[in-house]
Design an enzyme around this catalytic site. Structure first.
Site, short mmCIF file in Angstrom:
data_model
loop_
_atom_site.label_atom_id
_atom_site.label_comp_id
_atom_site.label_asym_id
_atom_site.label_seq_id
_atom_site.Cartn_x
_atom_site.Cartn_y
_atom_site.Cartn_z
N ASP A 376 -6.92 -14.70 5.04
CA ASP A 376 -6.70 -13.29 5.39
C ASP A 376 -6.86 -13.13 6.90
OD1 ASP A 376 -7.03 -10.26 5.22
OD2 ASP A 376 -6.92 -10.76 3.10
N ASP A 398 -6.15 -19.82 15.93
CA ASP A 398 -6.82 -20.41 17.10
C ASP A 398 -7.95 -21.29 16.61
OD1 ASP A 398 -8.03 -21.10 19.46
OD2 ASP A 398 -8.65 -19.06 20.02
N ASN A 501 2.59 -3.65 -2.82
CA ASN A 501 2.36 -2.20 -2.84
C ASN A 501 3.63 -1.37 -2.68
OD1 ASN A 501 -0.36 -2.81 -2.94
ND2 ASN A 501 -0.67 -2.54 -0.75
N ALA A 511 2.66 -14.03 -5.15
CA ALA A 511 2.27 -13.59 -6.50
C ALA A 511 3.28 -14.01 -7.56
CB ALA A 511 2.11 -12.07 -6.50
N ALA A 516 0.49 -19.27 -9.49
CA ALA A 516 -0.49 -18.28 -9.03
C ALA A 516 -0.89 -17.35 -10.18
CB ALA A 516 0.08 -17.47 -7.88
N SER A 563 -4.21 -5.40 -2.68
CA SER A 563 -5.15 -6.22 -1.91
C SER A 563 -6.58 -6.05 -2.40
CB SER A 563 -5.11 -5.85 -0.42
OG SER A 563 -4.05 -6.46 0.24
#
Length: 632
Positions: A376, A398, A501, A511, A516, A563
């Site tokens: 995330d 990073d 959404n 999904a 999954a 989420s």
């Protein structure tokens, strides 16, 4: 046998807010797709506007409640310290551990005003003086209205609070009352409002005493005058505030090319050596720059007119998959009770009793050996709810920096899964004895490239993750992303993914991948959330509306979206892994399917999958015990 959802509704009215729709009320018809696209879009817009107002208002309520509780704890500690230096130390410690407090002022009988922390502006000092006088006169906690002093040319959000001090020492008490005040940052309201506004296409503001403060995205005059626009409002009774959300009728982009499709994501079967990469650069007969790589996934930059040629070239060089470099976005949108002592649990976390999490805790609360990767925006590693809750993570964007959250989404998701529990503050987490593995693959704007997300998944698998949460996705298939999910599946790592959404039956990835476990969102009435995607790949449902959880800078926020539903399933699955770490993904799916509370049409359907997750029944089946059902 189908069981009624009403048996799970432990808390029917969970908000400290009252929501009003100025267009038309939220209808149950929103939960079934219609052929009339215009009507469907209007209904979805109405519901989304309502949700944004509701979430921002509940976040405001959470903030005010948290600040009141914290200030009262500090006041109690100050009252019990007999020496001035001891009182000062208490306040300095509070400022250090609660960064939302910008300034604290202490007034003791017979002594002058002492200021700690940042020097307040003239405007903030005026508001502090007002609540200090009110607290002394009324002998109770007092707070003002949300104020917006300008700093560096931009408005900031502040709330002044003050509480009287009743001294434990009789001698101190005889000399008169004291007061402790705090200038509190409320920047979280702007951050949450902007996040939700960008996701749902709204503009949010807050009003009090005739004053309106714009929190989120700006609203143009032509947008406010649109005939089909919807305005929703939600009250924060304790503060006397009104939050308003206005639909902007703007389309939301789901998939964003990077650099005009001049980048390619290439996945090889094995990691390529530096020599092999240099040979490919030379053989391609073009300026090909290796922008970054990790594991078996590489991002190459090249002139746009050579993309087709280079695609053929990389396949001939042994690539497994090649695709344009794009971005995904976050999907934000009881027989025995085991209620934890977290101060916000009973009032705000309706969602945990709803799935029977409190009953599951009598069976299992997790195992520190189980690692839950949250791919995330990172996690706020300094939040008190994550102290001793994290394992080593990775920053894909990073690698030289920690996986620190600069957005808020990853912190909110992680709190649902494993916030520290029974610590007398904040919220609880479902699998609070498991560990969060923060993997930052998305930037401060809540977007991340498919290459980075796939890299994050594979890194998590290679570093011992048992479960991976993916509260993100886009509506175009990606071979690189699918291969990463397959890689997790082949290593018995369960990937839990949010459905999306858009109130659409268009597949959303990851999904929609069969490996999954896809998650739909429900509201507190057991209805499909108005925004939640649907389709034949829907597997399981969980609460996803007005979910209270952790937020950066030691704060808490309410947010809605698949989420937020996704980490409920992740938490339950990680508890199943705590019971038996050898469960493979298909066994996990079977337990969730057989224990779910059926909703919608009998059996699996496109709106709820197999139904509402039943946490204690799933744990009982995994432990070989008789299934249990949550009770109200």
């Amino acid at each position: 046998m189908r069981r009624s959802i009403s048996a799970l509704v432990a808390v029917a009215a969970i908000l400290a807010v009252t929501t009003v729709i100025e267009n038309r009320p939220h209808s149950a018809q929103l939960n079934q797709p219609k052929n009339n696209a215009a009507a469907l879009n209007s209904q979805a817009q109405t519901a989304s506007t309502r949700l944004v107002a509701q979430d921002v208002a509940q976040t405001a309520s959470l903030c005010v409640s948290d600040c009141q509780t914290t200030l009262q704890h500090v006041v109690s500690s100050v009252a019990h310290e007999t020496s001035l230096s001891g009182k000062q130390q208490v306040i300095e410690n509070a400022l250090r551990t609660h960064p939302q407090f910008q300034t604290m002022r202490l007034q003791l009988p017979g002594s002058g005003l002492q200021t700690f922390g940042k020097q307040p502006s003239t405007e903030c000092s005026t508001h502090l003086a007002a609540v200090e006088n009110s607290a002394k006169q009324e002998r109770k906690l007092s707070y003002g209205n949300l104020e917006t002093p300008v700093s560096d040319g931009a408005p900031t959000y502040h709330l002044a609070l003050a509480a009287p001090i009743s001294f434990a020492d009789p001698k101190q008490q005889q000399s008169g009352a004291g007061v402790l005040s705090a200038d509190t940052s409320m920047e979280i309201l702007g951050r949450v409002a902007k996040h939700l506004d960008r996701q749902f296409g709204t503009a949010t503001s807050l009003s009090h005493t005739g004053k309106t403060i714009h929190l989120g995205e700006p609203l143009a005059l032509e947008e406010s005058n649109q005939p089909n626009a919807t305005v929703a409002s939600a009250q924060v009774p304790a503060a006397g505030w009104t939050v308003s959300s206005h639909s902007k009728m703007t389309a939301k982009a789901n998939r964003t090319p990077i650099d005009g499709n001049t980048e390619l994501v290439v996945r090889f079967r094995t990691k390529q050596s530096d020599e092999q990469l240099h040979q490919m650069e030379a053989a391609s007969k073009s300026t090909v720059t290796i922008k970054r790589h990790a594991s078996r996934i590489y991002v190459f930059q090249a002139p746009g007119d050579r993309i087709a040629d280079l695609t053929s070239f990389f396949f001939s060089a042994g690539a497994l998959s090649i695709e344009p470099h794009t971005k995904a976005r976050i999907h934000q949108d009881q027989t025995t009770t085991n209620e934890p002592n977290d101060v916000l649990y009973g009032r705000y976390q309706w969602n945990f009793p709803y799935i029977g999490a409190d009953q599951e805790w009598s069976i299992n609360t997790g195992n520190p050996a189980v690692k839950v990767a949250v791919v995330d925006t990172g996690v706020d590693m300094n939040h008190p709810e994550f102290q001793d809750q994290l394992t080593d993570g990775y920053n894909v964007i990073d690698p030289s920096s920690p996986a620190q959250d600069d957005n808020g989404h990853g912190t909110h998701v992680s709190g649902v899964i494993a916030a520290k529990t029974n610590n007398l503050e904040g919220v609880a987490g479902i699998a609070f004895n498991n560990k969060i593995m923060p993997v930052k693959a998305m930037d401060k704007d809540g977007s991340g490239s498919v290459a980075d997300i796939a890299t994050g998944i594979e890194w998590a698998v290679d570093h011992g993750a048992n479960v991976i949460n993916l509260s993100l996705g886009n509506n175009e298939d990606s071979a690189v992303l699918h291969q990463a999910v397959q890689y997790a599946y082949s290593h018995n790592v369960a990937v839990i993914a949010a459905m999306g959404n858009d109130n659409s039956n268009e597949p959303n990835y990851p999904a929609a991948y069969p490996e999954a476990i896809s998650v739909c969102a429900l509201d507190s009435n057991g209805q499909r959330a108005s925004f939640s995607n649907y389709g034949p790949h829907a597997f399981i449902s969980a609460p996803g509306v007005s979910i209270a959880s952790t937020y950066p800078d030691n704060r808490y926020a309410s947010m809605s979206g698949t989420s937020m539903a996704c980490p409920h399933i992740t938490g339950v699955v990680s508890l199943l892994k705590s019971i038996n770490a050898q469960f493979n993904v298909d066994q996990i799916k079977s337990i969730l399917q057989n224990s779910a509370i059926d909703l919608g049409d009998p059996g699996r359907d496109p709106y709820y999958g197999y139904g509402l997750v039943n946490a204690p029944a799933a744990a009982s089946q995994a432990a070989g015990q008789a299934p249990a059902s949550p009770t109200p």
